[in-house]
Design a protein around this motif. Structure first.
Motif, PDB file in Angstrom:
ATOM      1  N   PHE A 108      69.422  -2.310  50.086  1.00 50.06           N
ATOM      2  CA  PHE A 108      68.518  -1.166  50.159  1.00 50.06           C
ATOM      3  C   PHE A 108      67.111  -1.473  49.652  1.00 50.06           C
ATOM      4  O   PHE A 108      66.220  -0.642  49.766  1.00 50.06           O
ATOM      5  CB  PHE A 108      69.106   0.054  49.444  1.00 50.06           C
ATOM      6  CG  PHE A 108      68.860   0.123  47.958  1.00 50.06           C
ATOM      7  CD1 PHE A 108      67.771   0.805  47.452  1.00 50.06           C
ATOM      8  CD2 PHE A 108      69.734  -0.478  47.069  1.00 50.06           C
ATOM      9  CE1 PHE A 108      67.556   0.899  46.083  1.00 50.06           C
ATOM     10  CE2 PHE A 108      69.524  -0.386  45.706  1.00 50.06           C
ATOM     11  CZ  PHE A 108      68.440   0.290  45.208  1.00 50.06           C
ATOM     12  N   ILE A 109      66.890  -2.679  49.118  1.00 55.20           N
ATOM     13  CA  ILE A 109      65.543  -3.044  48.687  1.00 55.20           C
ATOM     14  C   ILE A 109      64.757  -3.676  49.822  1.00 55.20           C
ATOM     15  O   ILE A 109      63.668  -3.229  50.168  1.00 55.20           O
ATOM     16  CB  ILE A 109      65.595  -4.001  47.478  1.00 55.20           C
ATOM     17  CG1 ILE A 109      66.234  -3.299  46.277  1.00 55.20           C
ATOM     18  CG2 ILE A 109      64.185  -4.483  47.121  1.00 55.20           C
ATOM     19  CD1 ILE A 109      65.433  -2.138  45.725  1.00 55.20           C
ATOM     20  N   GLN A 110      65.295  -4.737  50.431  1.00 55.03           N
ATOM     21  CA  GLN A 110      64.542  -5.432  51.468  1.00 55.03           C
ATOM     22  C   GLN A 110      64.816  -4.943  52.891  1.00 55.03           C
ATOM     23  O   GLN A 110      63.988  -5.118  53.776  1.00 55.03           O
ATOM     24  CB  GLN A 110      64.810  -6.955  51.401  1.00 55.03           C
ATOM     25  CG  GLN A 110      63.979  -7.678  50.345  1.00 55.03           C
ATOM     26  CD  GLN A 110      64.609  -7.589  48.952  1.00 55.03           C
ATOM     27  OE1 GLN A 110      65.812  -7.461  48.822  1.00 55.03           O
ATOM     28  NE2 GLN A 110      63.779  -7.659  47.920  1.00 55.03           N
ATOM     29  N   ALA A 137      59.499   1.135  40.339  1.00 52.38           N
ATOM     30  CA  ALA A 137      59.829  -0.285  40.448  1.00 52.38           C
ATOM     31  C   ALA A 137      58.814  -1.010  41.316  1.00 52.38           C
ATOM     32  O   ALA A 137      57.943  -0.396  41.940  1.00 52.38           O
ATOM     33  CB  ALA A 137      61.234  -0.464  41.028  1.00 52.38           C
ATOM     34  N   VAL A 138      58.958  -2.334  41.331  1.00 50.20           N
ATOM     35  CA  VAL A 138      58.218  -3.186  42.266  1.00 50.20           C
ATOM     36  C   VAL A 138      59.256  -4.017  42.993  1.00 50.20           C
ATOM     37  O   VAL A 138      60.137  -4.614  42.356  1.00 50.20           O
ATOM     38  CB  VAL A 138      57.221  -4.111  41.545  1.00 50.20           C
ATOM     39  CG1 VAL A 138      56.526  -5.026  42.548  1.00 50.20           C
ATOM     40  CG2 VAL A 138      56.203  -3.298  40.764  1.00 50.20           C
ATOM     41  N   ALA A 139      59.208  -4.054  44.302  1.00 50.97           N
ATOM     42  CA  ALA A 139      60.162  -4.834  45.083  1.00 50.97           C
ATOM     43  C   ALA A 139      59.598  -6.212  45.382  1.00 50.97           C
ATOM     44  O   ALA A 139      58.381  -6.410  45.426  1.00 50.97           O
ATOM     45  CB  ALA A 139      60.494  -4.115  46.379  1.00 50.97           C
ATOM     46  N   SER A 140      60.485  -7.155  45.585  1.00 44.53           N
ATOM     47  CA  SER A 140      60.089  -8.482  46.054  1.00 44.53           C
ATOM     48  C   SER A 140      60.204  -8.514  47.571  1.00 44.53           C
ATOM     49  O   SER A 140      61.075  -7.858  48.156  1.00 44.53           O
ATOM     50  CB  SER A 140      60.996  -9.548  45.440  1.00 44.53           C
ATOM     51  OG  SER A 140      60.807 -10.797  46.072  1.00 44.53           O
ATOM     52  N   ASN A 179      56.009 -13.520  38.074  1.00 40.37           N
ATOM     53  CA  ASN A 179      55.630 -12.384  38.921  1.00 40.37           C
ATOM     54  C   ASN A 179      54.986 -12.819  40.237  1.00 40.37           C
ATOM     55  O   ASN A 179      55.320 -12.309  41.308  1.00 40.37           O
ATOM     56  CB  ASN A 179      54.667 -11.454  38.171  1.00 40.37           C
ATOM     57  CG  ASN A 179      55.379 -10.559  37.182  1.00 40.37           C
ATOM     58  OD1 ASN A 179      56.600 -10.492  37.157  1.00 40.37           O
ATOM     59  ND2 ASN A 179      54.615  -9.877  36.338  1.00 40.37           N
ATOM     60  N   LYS A 180      54.073 -13.746  40.173  1.00 39.98           N
ATOM     61  CA  LYS A 180      53.340 -14.158  41.370  1.00 39.98           C
ATOM     62  C   LYS A 180      54.262 -14.794  42.394  1.00 39.98           C
ATOM     63  O   LYS A 180      54.194 -14.487  43.599  1.00 39.98           O
ATOM     64  CB  LYS A 180      52.208 -15.113  40.991  1.00 39.98           C
ATOM     65  CG  LYS A 180      51.353 -15.546  42.182  1.00 39.98           C
ATOM     66  CD  LYS A 180      50.210 -16.443  41.736  1.00 39.98           C
ATOM     67  CE  LYS A 180      49.367 -16.879  42.933  1.00 39.98           C
ATOM     68  NZ  LYS A 180      48.251 -17.780  42.517  1.00 39.98           N
ATOM     69  N   THR A 181      55.132 -15.691  41.935  1.00 37.64           N
ATOM     70  CA  THR A 181      55.988 -16.431  42.861  1.00 37.64           C
ATOM     71  C   THR A 181      57.309 -15.719  43.158  1.00 37.64           C
ATOM     72  O   THR A 181      58.180 -16.274  43.814  1.00 37.64           O
ATOM     73  CB  THR A 181      56.252 -17.858  42.336  1.00 37.64           C
ATOM     74  OG1 THR A 181      56.680 -17.788  40.962  1.00 37.64           O
ATOM     75  CG2 THR A 181      54.990 -18.696  42.441  1.00 37.64           C
ATOM     76  N   MET A 182      57.442 -14.485  42.672  1.00 38.66           N
ATOM     77  CA  MET A 182      58.511 -13.613  43.148  1.00 38.66           C
ATOM     78  C   MET A 182      58.029 -12.821  44.364  1.00 38.66           C
ATOM     79  O   MET A 182      58.787 -12.055  44.951  1.00 38.66           O
ATOM     80  CB  MET A 182      58.961 -12.654  42.044  1.00 38.66           C
ATOM     81  CG  MET A 182      59.784 -13.307  40.954  1.00 38.66           C
ATOM     82  SD  MET A 182      61.329 -14.055  41.517  1.00 38.66           S
ATOM     83  CE  MET A 182      62.235 -12.629  42.069  1.00 38.66           C
ATOM     84  N   TYR A 183      56.760 -13.004  44.733  1.00 43.81           N
ATOM     85  CA  TYR A 183      56.162 -12.417  45.925  1.00 43.81           C
ATOM     86  C   TYR A 183      56.356 -10.901  45.971  1.00 43.81           C
ATOM     87  O   TYR A 183      57.103 -10.363  46.818  1.00 43.81           O
ATOM     88  CB  TYR A 183      56.735 -13.076  47.188  1.00 43.81           C
ATOM     89  CG  TYR A 183      56.437 -14.558  47.261  1.00 43.81           C
ATOM     90  CD1 TYR A 183      55.232 -15.023  47.786  1.00 43.81           C
ATOM     91  CD2 TYR A 183      57.348 -15.495  46.778  1.00 43.81           C
ATOM     92  CE1 TYR A 183      54.948 -16.383  47.845  1.00 43.81           C
ATOM     93  CE2 TYR A 183      57.084 -16.855  46.819  1.00 43.81           C
ATOM     94  CZ  TYR A 183      55.881 -17.295  47.349  1.00 43.81           C
ATOM     95  OH  TYR A 183      55.600 -18.639  47.391  1.00 43.81           O
ATOM     96  N   PRO A 184      55.688 -10.182  45.061  1.00 42.31           N
ATOM     97  CA  PRO A 184      55.817  -8.716  45.023  1.00 42.31           C
ATOM     98  C   PRO A 184      55.376  -8.073  46.329  1.00 42.31           C
ATOM     99  O   PRO A 184      54.385  -8.488  46.947  1.00 42.31           O
ATOM    100  CB  PRO A 184      54.878  -8.315  43.882  1.00 42.31           C
ATOM    101  CG  PRO A 184      54.702  -9.554  43.065  1.00 42.31           C
ATOM    102  CD  PRO A 184      54.777 -10.695  44.028  1.00 42.31           C
ATOM    103  N   SER A 185      56.125  -7.074  46.736  1.00 44.45           N
ATOM    104  CA  SER A 185      55.779  -6.336  47.941  1.00 44.45           C
ATOM    105  C   SER A 185      54.620  -5.383  47.652  1.00 44.45           C
ATOM    106  O   SER A 185      54.474  -4.874  46.544  1.00 44.45           O
ATOM    107  CB  SER A 185      56.986  -5.537  48.424  1.00 44.45           C
ATOM    108  OG  SER A 185      56.633  -4.688  49.494  1.00 44.45           O
ATOM    109  N   LYS A 186      53.820  -5.116  48.661  1.00 42.96           N
ATOM    110  CA  LYS A 186      52.736  -4.155  48.539  1.00 42.96           C
ATOM    111  C   LYS A 186      53.207  -2.739  48.866  1.00 42.96           C
ATOM    112  O   LYS A 186      52.448  -1.785  48.734  1.00 42.96           O
ATOM    113  CB  LYS A 186      51.576  -4.550  49.460  1.00 42.96           C
ATOM    114  CG  LYS A 186      50.883  -5.850  49.056  1.00 42.96           C
ATOM    115  CD  LYS A 186      49.720  -6.167  49.970  1.00 42.96           C
ATOM    116  CE  LYS A 186      49.029  -7.471  49.538  1.00 42.96           C
ATOM    117  NZ  LYS A 186      47.900  -7.825  50.443  1.00 42.96           N
TER     118      LYS A 186
END
Length: 280
Positions: free
Chosen positions: A72-74, A187-190, A174-181
């Protein structure tokens, strides 16, 4: 390409302890934002001793719920309306007939639905350091997945039935977990889906450092706020999560998130660019 096994293989274990008090928890883990698993902490809870599918079926009232499926996240997902007891019966029938169920119940405000069940849990070691606690239940079959995301609240997660695997990673990556915009409430999704991994799009992801742990009934895991985590059910399971906010966070972080969510729903903030799951 599925790289779950590869990530687990390269991961380190989460620190494990067998008991905790509120002062030690605050000093060694809460303040330091350090994950820890407390093995068997919840083994004597009423929930761990009594909750199973038959117990849930025997609750007096039925309730309307909303189900999800897949990751349900990606994934592109939508909530489905359902009846609580019909869903629990569906899970029970699937176990009896050795058939599969894809739908699962996530972030259920179970103690609003069934207030008398609150005495079956005890997060007091955590709640002594928080002002507001959002407690929710997760109920579903094996192989349900919550892809990598980072919750803005500290989370204490108790496994009641079945087993779940967590893979977690620090805020250092954080940067290389590629946060979604895309917008997601609280929350913040990858953008990374490790069940369908694309190395060309996310070339630095595998260089991140990970920790992993399998929760068994009675285990409690502390996931610090903003730490990335991936969750996969290894068996049909019941879990309880407690998202806790300090007094300062209630009047800063949580207040801000509610404003953003309100603006989003009204179309003023990232309209049509979100993980909000519309109801089918």
């Amino acid at each position: 390409m599925n790289i779950v096994s590869e990530i687990v293989k390269q991961s380190q274990p989460v620190e494990e302890i067998t008991s905790i008090d509120s002062a030690t928890f605050k000093k060694n883990y809460f303040n330091k934002k350090k994950p820890v698993i407390i093995k068997g902490f919840a083994k004597d809870w009423g929930a761990t001793k009594n909750w199973d599918l038959d117990f849930l079926l025997n609750l007096k009232e039925d309730k309307n719920i909303f189900l999800l499926s897949d990751n349900f996240i990606q994934d592109d997902n939508r909530y489905k309306k359902a009846s609580f007891k019909k869903y629990i019966q569906q899970l029970k029938d699937a176990e009896s007939n050795n058939t599969s169920v894809k739908d699962y119940l996530t972030t259920l405000d179970i103690f609003e639905y069934y207030p008398h069940l609150k005495s079956d849990i005890d997060f007091s070691f955590f709640e002594k350091h928080t002002k507001v606690n959002d407690i929710t239940a997760w109920i579903g079959p094996a192989n349900t997945i919550s892809g990598f995301h980072a919750d803005t609240a500290n989370n204490v997660y108790a496994q009641i039935r079945g087993k779940k695997m967590f893979i977690i990673s620090s805020t250092k990556f954080n940067k290389t977990m590629y946060p979604s915009k895309k917008h997601i409430y609280g929350a913040v999704a990858s953008d990374v889906d490790i069940n369908n991994f694309n190395n060309t799009k996310f070339p630095e992801f595998k260089n991140n450092k990970f920790k992993s742990v399998v929760l068994e009934p009675g285990d409690v895991l502390f996931v610090p706020q903003n730490w990335w985590h991936y969750v996969q059910a290894l068996a049909p399971s019941i879990s309880i999560s407690n998202f806790g906010y300090t007094k300062f966070e209630v009047y800063s972080l949580k207040f801000k998130e509610r404003i953003i969510q309100s603006l989003h729903k009204r179309g003023f903030y990232k309209p049509n660019n979100c993980f909000c799951c519309e109801i089918q």
